[in-house]
Design a protein around this motif. Structure first.
Motif, PDB file in Angstrom:
ATOM      1  N   TRP A 213       0.876  -1.175   0.000  1.00  0.00           N
ATOM      2  CA  TRP A 213       0.000   0.000   0.000  1.00  0.00           C
ATOM      3  C   TRP A 213       0.908   1.218   0.000  1.00  0.00           C
ATOM      4  O   TRP A 213       1.946   1.250   0.631  1.00  0.00           O
ATOM      5  N   TYR A 214       0.515   2.238  -0.734  1.00  0.00           N
ATOM      6  CA  TYR A 214       1.435   3.343  -0.980  1.00  0.00           C
ATOM      7  C   TYR A 214       0.660   4.538  -1.509  1.00  0.00           C
ATOM      8  O   TYR A 214      -0.545   4.451  -1.810  1.00  0.00           O
ATOM      9  N   SER A 215       1.336   5.659  -1.656  1.00  0.00           N
ATOM     10  CA  SER A 215       0.719   6.868  -2.193  1.00  0.00           C
ATOM     11  C   SER A 215       1.627   7.474  -3.258  1.00  0.00           C
ATOM     12  O   SER A 215       2.834   7.227  -3.286  1.00  0.00           O
TER      13      SER A 215
ATOM     14  N   LEU B 196      -4.084   7.279  -3.039  1.00  0.00           N
ATOM     15  CA  LEU B 196      -3.812   6.330  -1.964  1.00  0.00           C
ATOM     16  C   LEU B 196      -4.205   4.948  -2.475  1.00  0.00           C
ATOM     17  O   LEU B 196      -5.392   4.681  -2.716  1.00  0.00           O
ATOM     18  N   VAL B 197      -3.207   4.098  -2.679  1.00  0.00           N
ATOM     19  CA  VAL B 197      -3.436   2.761  -3.233  1.00  0.00           C
ATOM     20  C   VAL B 197      -3.440   1.764  -2.074  1.00  0.00           C
ATOM     21  O   VAL B 197      -2.427   1.587  -1.391  1.00  0.00           O
ATOM     22  N   LEU B 198      -4.582   1.126  -1.854  1.00  0.00           N
ATOM     23  CA  LEU B 198      -4.756   0.230  -0.713  1.00  0.00           C
ATOM     24  C   LEU B 198      -4.539  -1.226  -1.119  1.00  0.00           C
ATOM     25  O   LEU B 198      -4.667  -1.597  -2.284  1.00  0.00           O
ATOM     26  N   ASP B 199      -4.230  -2.035  -0.140  1.00  0.00           N
ATOM     27  CA  ASP B 199      -4.096  -3.486  -0.310  1.00  0.00           C
ATOM     28  C   ASP B 199      -5.232  -4.125   0.492  1.00  0.00           C
ATOM     29  O   ASP B 199      -5.099  -4.389   1.678  1.00  0.00           O
ATOM     30  N   ASN B 200      -6.369  -4.350  -0.168  1.00  0.00           N
ATOM     31  CA  ASN B 200      -7.509  -4.963   0.524  1.00  0.00           C
ATOM     32  C   ASN B 200      -7.917  -6.285  -0.112  1.00  0.00           C
ATOM     33  O   ASN B 200      -9.048  -6.741   0.025  1.00  0.00           O
ATOM     34  N   GLY B 201      -6.962  -6.925  -0.806  1.00  0.00           N
ATOM     35  CA  GLY B 201      -7.265  -8.191  -1.462  1.00  0.00           C
ATOM     36  C   GLY B 201      -7.289  -9.386  -0.530  1.00  0.00           C
ATOM     37  O   GLY B 201      -7.855 -10.433  -0.867  1.00  0.00           O
ATOM     38  N   TYR B 202      -6.640  -9.249   0.649  1.00  0.00           N
ATOM     39  CA  TYR B 202      -6.704 -10.321   1.648  1.00  0.00           C
ATOM     40  C   TYR B 202      -8.051 -10.189   2.344  1.00  0.00           C
ATOM     41  O   TYR B 202      -8.286  -9.262   3.117  1.00  0.00           O
ATOM     42  N   THR B 203      -8.958 -11.096   2.049  1.00  0.00           N
ATOM     43  CA  THR B 203     -10.358 -10.889   2.400  1.00  0.00           C
ATOM     44  C   THR B 203     -10.671 -11.078   3.875  1.00  0.00           C
ATOM     45  O   THR B 203     -11.704 -10.601   4.353  1.00  0.00           O
ATOM     46  N   ALA B 204      -9.796 -11.756   4.626  1.00  0.00           N
ATOM     47  CA  ALA B 204     -10.102 -12.032   6.023  1.00  0.00           C
ATOM     48  C   ALA B 204      -9.963 -10.804   6.905  1.00  0.00           C
ATOM     49  O   ALA B 204     -10.673 -10.660   7.909  1.00  0.00           O
ATOM     50  N   ALA B 205      -9.048  -9.913   6.577  1.00  0.00           N
ATOM     51  CA  ALA B 205      -8.780  -8.760   7.435  1.00  0.00           C
ATOM     52  C   ALA B 205      -7.918  -7.769   6.668  1.00  0.00           C
ATOM     53  O   ALA B 205      -7.436  -8.052   5.571  1.00  0.00           O
ATOM     54  N   ILE B 206      -7.714  -6.610   7.285  1.00  0.00           N
ATOM     55  CA  ILE B 206      -6.798  -5.615   6.742  1.00  0.00           C
ATOM     56  C   ILE B 206      -5.795  -5.271   7.834  1.00  0.00           C
ATOM     57  O   ILE B 206      -6.152  -5.175   9.013  1.00  0.00           O
ATOM     58  N   ALA B 207      -4.543  -5.129   7.461  1.00  0.00           N
ATOM     59  CA  ALA B 207      -3.473  -4.930   8.434  1.00  0.00           C
ATOM     60  C   ALA B 207      -3.693  -3.649   9.238  1.00  0.00           C
ATOM     61  O   ALA B 207      -3.964  -2.595   8.655  1.00  0.00           O
ATOM     62  N   PRO B 208      -3.565  -3.702  10.572  1.00  0.00           N
ATOM     63  CA  PRO B 208      -3.724  -2.491  11.387  1.00  0.00           C
ATOM     64  C   PRO B 208      -2.772  -1.378  10.977  1.00  0.00           C
ATOM     65  O   PRO B 208      -3.148  -0.208  10.995  1.00  0.00           O
ATOM     66  N   GLU B 209      -1.550  -1.756  10.570  1.00  0.00           N
ATOM     67  CA  GLU B 209      -0.601  -0.717  10.180  1.00  0.00           C
ATOM     68  C   GLU B 209      -1.039   0.004   8.902  1.00  0.00           C
ATOM     69  O   GLU B 209      -0.713   1.182   8.701  1.00  0.00           O
ATOM     70  N   GLN B 210      -1.780  -0.683   8.034  1.00  0.00           N
ATOM     71  CA  GLN B 210      -2.304  -0.011   6.855  1.00  0.00           C
ATOM     72  C   GLN B 210      -3.371   1.012   7.244  1.00  0.00           C
ATOM     73  O   GLN B 210      -3.435   2.110   6.669  1.00  0.00           O
TER      74      GLN B 210
END
Length: 304
Positions: A163-165, A178-192
């Protein structure tokens, strides 16, 4: 003053003017593509190859599309929002892993005439094998960490993480992506989510555009993203995943945002949109028709 000094002065002024124009274009255009599903089934279990073979043309059609549209429209960049490949890893008939899918995507995009900005989708971090009980394909994301590491090493846009900008300008208006990484369907990383909150807090006068694979909805991951972006003013969300077109207003941040979905390129080479950024508006073309504007979005006052 000598003629040589006059010439040099004029040349310097011309260079300054050209440089300012190059970095401050009144209109900036880019191409949104999604769900390309590039794959290489050469060593995959025959049952997987049969089930996923409908995406095999992408390895041929994607490079042709990037080259033809890139040279014809001269976009500033291509933004591909996930499911770049059909799977990070397949399984062979003997049960051994079949890698090489990220490399197949690199081969398909290496001749792009414009830079690529990528987001990861659920297929990009998934493994496909065959369910021994049913004989049918099944996917899981247990190797998501390994897949992300491979993508970081393979794509320039992921050099600092998945994830980056990045920022571009149209006239006096600053657009921050703002490009997000939300492909992991179970959760999203807290740091993101912490990163997204920080980006929202430092927005200042910039116009924000979010890019992600799975469109925002009422899922737990979507709710977490919306909460993290609650203080932001977001003009546009670009996504894919559903393999269909759509333009809708959603509750996001301090005001409604327009969410745009584009149909899967893996199902048709005309599934793409031209996005035009100007000082006072964003224009979103109809899918496959860059000359027809489907939605115009007014943006906030420019940063000066």
């Amino acid at each position: 003053m000598s003629s040589r000094r006059v010439f040099l002065g004029i040349a310097c002024l011309a260079l300054v003017a050209w440089t300012a124009g190059a970095w401050n274009e009144p209109v900036l255009e880019f191409i949104h593509v999604t769900d390309t599903h590039v794959l290489d089934l050469e060593r995959a279990d025959g049952r997987l190859a049969t089930a996923r073979k409908h995406f095999t043309p992408s390895a041929r059609t994607l490079p042709a599309f990037l080259e033809e549209v890139g040279n014809r429209l001269n976009p500033a960049f291509f933004l591909i929002t996930g499911d770049l490949i059909d799977a990070f890893r397949f399984t062979a008939a003997d049960g051994s892993p079949v890698y090489g899918q990220v490399e197949a995507f690199r081969r398909a995009t290496e001749r792009s005439p414009a830079p690529l900005y990528l987001a990861l989708g659920n297929h990009d971090v998934a493994n496909y094998d065959v369910n021994p009980e049913t004989g049918k394909p099944r996917a899981d994301q247990s190797g998501a960490g390994e897949a992300r590491a491979a993508w970081v090493g393979a794509a320039e846009c992921f050099r600092k993480g998945t994830w980056y900008s990045f920022e571009r300008r149209a006239g006096e208006t600053a657009y921050r992506f703002l490009v997000l990484d939300n492909g992991y369907t179970a959760a999203i990383a807290p740091e993101q989510l912490h990163w997204l909150r920080r980006e929202a807090a430092r927005q200042d006068g910039r116009t924000l555009i979010l890019a992600m694979h799975i469109p925002l909805s009422d899922s737990a991951v979507s709710r977490a993203i919306k909460e993290a972006a609650a203080e932001a003013r977001i003009a546009l969300v670009l996504a894919g995943h559903r393999h269909s077109d759509g333009v809708e207003e959603i509750a996001l941040g301090t005001a409604p945002a327009v969410q745009v979905r584009t149909a899967a390129f893996g199902y048709g080479v005309n599934h793409w949109r031209l996005i035009r950024l100007a000082e006072d508006r964003i224009e979103v073309s109809a899918t496959g028709d860059p000359g027809r504007v489907e939605r115009t979005i007014a943006v906030a006052a420019a940063v000066r």
